[in-house]
Design a protein around this motif. Structure first.
Motif, mmCIF file in Angstrom:
data_model
loop_
_atom_site.group_PDB
_atom_site.id
_atom_site.type_symbol
_atom_site.label_atom_id
_atom_site.label_comp_id
_atom_site.label_asym_id
_atom_site.label_seq_id
_atom_site.Cartn_x
_atom_site.Cartn_y
_atom_site.Cartn_z
ATOM 1 N N ALA A 45 -5.116 15.355 5.753
ATOM 2 C CA ALA A 45 -3.902 14.618 6.091
ATOM 3 C C ALA A 45 -2.666 15.451 5.759
ATOM 4 C CB ALA A 45 -3.858 13.310 5.316
ATOM 5 N N SER A 46 -1.675 15.357 6.621
ATOM 6 C CA SER A 46 -0.401 16.030 6.369
ATOM 7 C C SER A 46 0.258 15.392 5.141
ATOM 8 C CB SER A 46 0.517 15.886 7.581
ATOM 9 O OG SER A 46 0.853 14.516 7.769
ATOM 10 N N GLU A 47 1.243 16.070 4.590
ATOM 11 C CA GLU A 47 1.956 15.510 3.430
ATOM 12 C C GLU A 47 2.570 14.144 3.738
ATOM 13 O OE1 GLU A 47 4.561 17.782 0.878
ATOM 14 O OE2 GLU A 47 3.451 19.602 1.397
ATOM 15 N N PRO A 48 3.265 13.989 4.882
ATOM 16 C CA PRO A 48 3.825 12.662 5.179
ATOM 17 C C PRO A 48 2.737 11.593 5.361
ATOM 18 C CG PRO A 48 4.911 14.335 6.502
ATOM 19 C CD PRO A 48 3.739 15.000 5.840
ATOM 20 N N ARG A 49 1.640 11.948 5.994
ATOM 21 C CA ARG A 49 0.552 10.972 6.171
ATOM 22 C C ARG A 49 -0.066 10.626 4.824
ATOM 23 N NH1 ARG A 49 -2.148 7.522 9.100
ATOM 24 N NH2 ARG A 49 -4.409 7.528 9.053
ATOM 25 N N GLN A 50 -0.252 11.624 3.975
ATOM 26 C CA GLN A 50 -0.833 11.364 2.662
ATOM 27 C C GLN A 50 0.086 10.474 1.831
ATOM 28 O OE1 GLN A 50 -4.081 12.337 1.815
ATOM 29 N NE2 GLN A 50 -3.634 10.739 0.346
ATOM 30 N N ALA A 51 1.397 10.668 1.961
ATOM 31 C CA ALA A 51 2.354 9.807 1.255
ATOM 32 C C ALA A 51 2.203 8.358 1.714
ATOM 33 C CB ALA A 51 3.776 10.301 1.472
ATOM 34 N N LEU A 52 2.024 8.163 3.017
ATOM 35 C CA LEU A 52 1.796 6.818 3.552
ATOM 36 C C LEU A 52 0.498 6.239 3.008
ATOM 37 C CD1 LEU A 52 2.254 4.414 5.470
ATOM 38 C CD2 LEU A 52 1.178 5.812 7.279
ATOM 39 N N SER A 60 -1.610 -4.543 -3.576
ATOM 40 C CA SER A 60 -2.583 -5.540 -4.018
ATOM 41 C C SER A 60 -3.213 -6.169 -2.777
ATOM 42 C CB SER A 60 -1.891 -6.622 -4.850
ATOM 43 O OG SER A 60 -1.038 -7.408 -4.023
ATOM 44 N N GLN A 61 -4.240 -6.946 -2.974
ATOM 45 C CA GLN A 61 -4.885 -7.614 -1.843
ATOM 46 C C GLN A 61 -3.890 -8.553 -1.152
ATOM 47 O OE1 GLN A 61 -5.885 -10.987 -1.317
ATOM 48 N NE2 GLN A 61 -7.207 -10.618 0.445
ATOM 49 N N ALA A 62 -3.118 -9.302 -1.930
ATOM 50 C CA ALA A 62 -2.152 -10.244 -1.361
ATOM 51 C C ALA A 62 -1.051 -9.512 -0.586
ATOM 52 C CB ALA A 62 -1.544 -11.103 -2.464
ATOM 53 N N GLU A 63 -0.591 -8.386 -1.115
ATOM 54 C CA GLU A 63 0.420 -7.591 -0.405
ATOM 55 C C GLU A 63 -0.160 -7.015 0.884
ATOM 56 O OE1 GLU A 63 3.259 -5.640 -3.816
ATOM 57 O OE2 GLU A 63 1.210 -4.878 -3.633
ATOM 58 N N ALA A 64 -1.398 -6.550 0.826
ATOM 59 C CA ALA A 64 -2.043 -5.972 2.013
ATOM 60 C C ALA A 64 -2.216 -7.032 3.098
ATOM 61 C CB ALA A 64 -3.383 -5.342 1.642
ATOM 62 N N VAL A 65 -2.560 -8.254 2.702
ATOM 63 C CA VAL A 65 -2.675 -9.348 3.677
ATOM 64 C C VAL A 65 -1.345 -9.542 4.389
ATOM 65 C CG1 VAL A 65 -2.921 -11.858 3.911
ATOM 66 C CG2 VAL A 65 -4.576 -10.575 2.558
ATOM 67 N N GLU A 66 -0.270 -9.586 3.625
ATOM 68 C CA GLU A 66 1.040 -9.808 4.229
ATOM 69 C C GLU A 66 1.501 -8.615 5.057
ATOM 70 O OE1 GLU A 66 2.817 -13.233 1.310
ATOM 71 O OE2 GLU A 66 3.753 -11.248 1.219
ATOM 72 N N LEU A 67 1.124 -7.409 4.663
ATOM 73 C CA LEU A 67 1.480 -6.241 5.468
ATOM 74 C C LEU A 67 0.794 -6.300 6.830
ATOM 75 C CD1 LEU A 67 3.099 -3.553 5.406
ATOM 76 C CD2 LEU A 67 0.916 -2.441 4.883
ATOM 77 N N VAL A 68 -0.482 -6.649 6.848
ATOM 78 C CA VAL A 68 -1.198 -6.780 8.121
ATOM 79 C C VAL A 68 -0.574 -7.892 8.962
ATOM 80 C CG1 VAL A 68 -3.404 -7.414 9.181
ATOM 81 C CG2 VAL A 68 -3.359 -5.785 7.300
ATOM 82 N N ALA A 69 -0.268 -9.015 8.324
ATOM 83 C CA ALA A 69 0.367 -10.123 9.048
ATOM 84 C C ALA A 69 1.714 -9.687 9.626
ATOM 85 C CB ALA A 69 0.536 -11.323 8.116
ATOM 86 N N LEU A 70 2.487 -8.958 8.834
ATOM 87 C CA LEU A 70 3.783 -8.442 9.292
ATOM 88 C C LEU A 70 3.608 -7.514 10.485
ATOM 89 C CD1 LEU A 70 6.859 -8.132 8.763
ATOM 90 C CD2 LEU A 70 6.258 -6.234 7.241
ATOM 91 N N ARG A 109 -6.748 -0.038 5.705
ATOM 92 C CA ARG A 109 -7.356 0.805 6.741
ATOM 93 C C ARG A 109 -6.917 0.324 8.132
ATOM 94 N NH1 ARG A 109 -12.390 0.454 5.275
ATOM 95 N NH2 ARG A 109 -12.935 -1.194 6.711
ATOM 96 N N ILE A 110 -6.825 -0.986 8.308
ATOM 97 C CA ILE A 110 -6.351 -1.532 9.583
ATOM 98 C C ILE A 110 -4.950 -0.994 9.883
ATOM 99 C CG2 ILE A 110 -5.548 -3.663 10.711
ATOM 100 C CD1 ILE A 110 -7.897 -5.105 9.275
ATOM 101 N N CYS A 111 -4.100 -0.981 8.877
ATOM 102 C CA CYS A 111 -2.739 -0.460 9.059
ATOM 103 C C CYS A 111 -2.748 1.040 9.316
ATOM 104 C CB CYS A 111 -1.885 -0.782 7.837
ATOM 105 S SG CYS A 111 -1.541 -2.540 7.651
ATOM 106 N N ALA A 112 -3.516 1.764 8.530
ATOM 107 C CA ALA A 112 -3.551 3.228 8.664
ATOM 108 C C ALA A 112 -4.061 3.649 10.036
ATOM 109 C CB ALA A 112 -4.418 3.831 7.564
ATOM 110 N N GLU A 113 -4.951 2.868 10.617
ATOM 111 C CA GLU A 113 -5.495 3.209 11.936
ATOM 112 C C GLU A 113 -4.470 3.026 13.054
ATOM 113 O OE1 GLU A 113 -8.924 0.683 12.120
ATOM 114 O OE2 GLU A 113 -10.140 2.057 10.930
ATOM 115 N N LYS A 114 -3.406 2.320 12.771
ATOM 116 C CA LYS A 114 -2.352 2.094 13.778
ATOM 117 C C LYS A 114 -1.220 3.107 13.609
ATOM 118 C CE LYS A 114 -3.955 -2.153 15.045
ATOM 119 N NZ LYS A 114 -5.333 -1.952 14.688
ATOM 120 N N ASP A 115 -1.561 4.312 13.179
ATOM 121 C CA ASP A 115 -0.558 5.291 12.787
ATOM 122 C C ASP A 115 0.438 5.659 13.875
ATOM 123 O OD1 ASP A 115 -2.558 6.646 14.153
ATOM 124 O OD2 ASP A 115 -2.543 8.377 12.835
ATOM 125 N N LEU A 116 0.088 5.503 15.126
ATOM 126 C CA LEU A 116 1.028 5.851 16.197
ATOM 127 C C LEU A 116 2.090 4.783 16.412
ATOM 128 C CD1 LEU A 116 -1.378 7.384 18.860
ATOM 129 C CD2 LEU A 116 0.045 8.573 17.186
#
Length: 130
Positions: A45-52, A60-70, A109-116
């Motif tokens: 992974a590039s430096e910017p991708r690794q930072a992401l 946390s699990q609760a934050e990840a749920v809301e990130l996916v929902a967002l 992982r769901i979020c990371a896969e939508k990198d574009l």
């Protein structure tokens, strides 16, 4: 959002955009069936991708749920009118309910896969929920 702070979501959107911009700048002129393309896929992974990815790992699990929902609200899932705040909030809550039983690792992982498009979806989601 109850768990994921707007500032943190905005920061993730900025990291996703930096990762996208960096990767796009390296992809110019790379043919799909070329050795360069295969090397890009297999490269670390590039430096910017690794930072992401590192930032996603802090959720946390609760934050990840809301990130996916967002992200899905920003994509427009379950929304006919982005200007209808009630519809946007209902769509957000539907996504939270749908993903609440998943592990943080799967959600990030769901979020990371939508990198574009992750940065675009998150920015639109934040705007819709504001």
């Amino acid at each position: 959002m109850n768990y994921l702070k707007n500032e943190k979501a905005q920061h993730i959107a900025e990291l996703a955009e930096a990762s996208f911009n960096f990767d796009q700048s390296k992809a110019v002129g790379v043919a799909y069936d070329s050795d360069d393309f295969i090397d890009r896929i297999l490269a670390p992974a590039s430096e910017p991708r690794q930072a992401l990815l590192d930032e996603l790992d802090t959720l946390s699990q609760a934050e990840a749920v809301e990130l996916v929902a967002l992200m899905y609200v920003g994509r427009g899932d379950y929304i006919d009118d982005q200007n209808d705040k009630g519809q946007v909030m209902d769509a957000f809550q539907t996504q939270v309910d749908d993903f609440s039983n998943r592990e943080a690792e799967e959600l990030t992982r769901i979020c990371a896969e939508k990198d574009l498009v992750l940065h675009l979806y998150l920015k639109e989601g934040l705007k819709s929920l504001a």
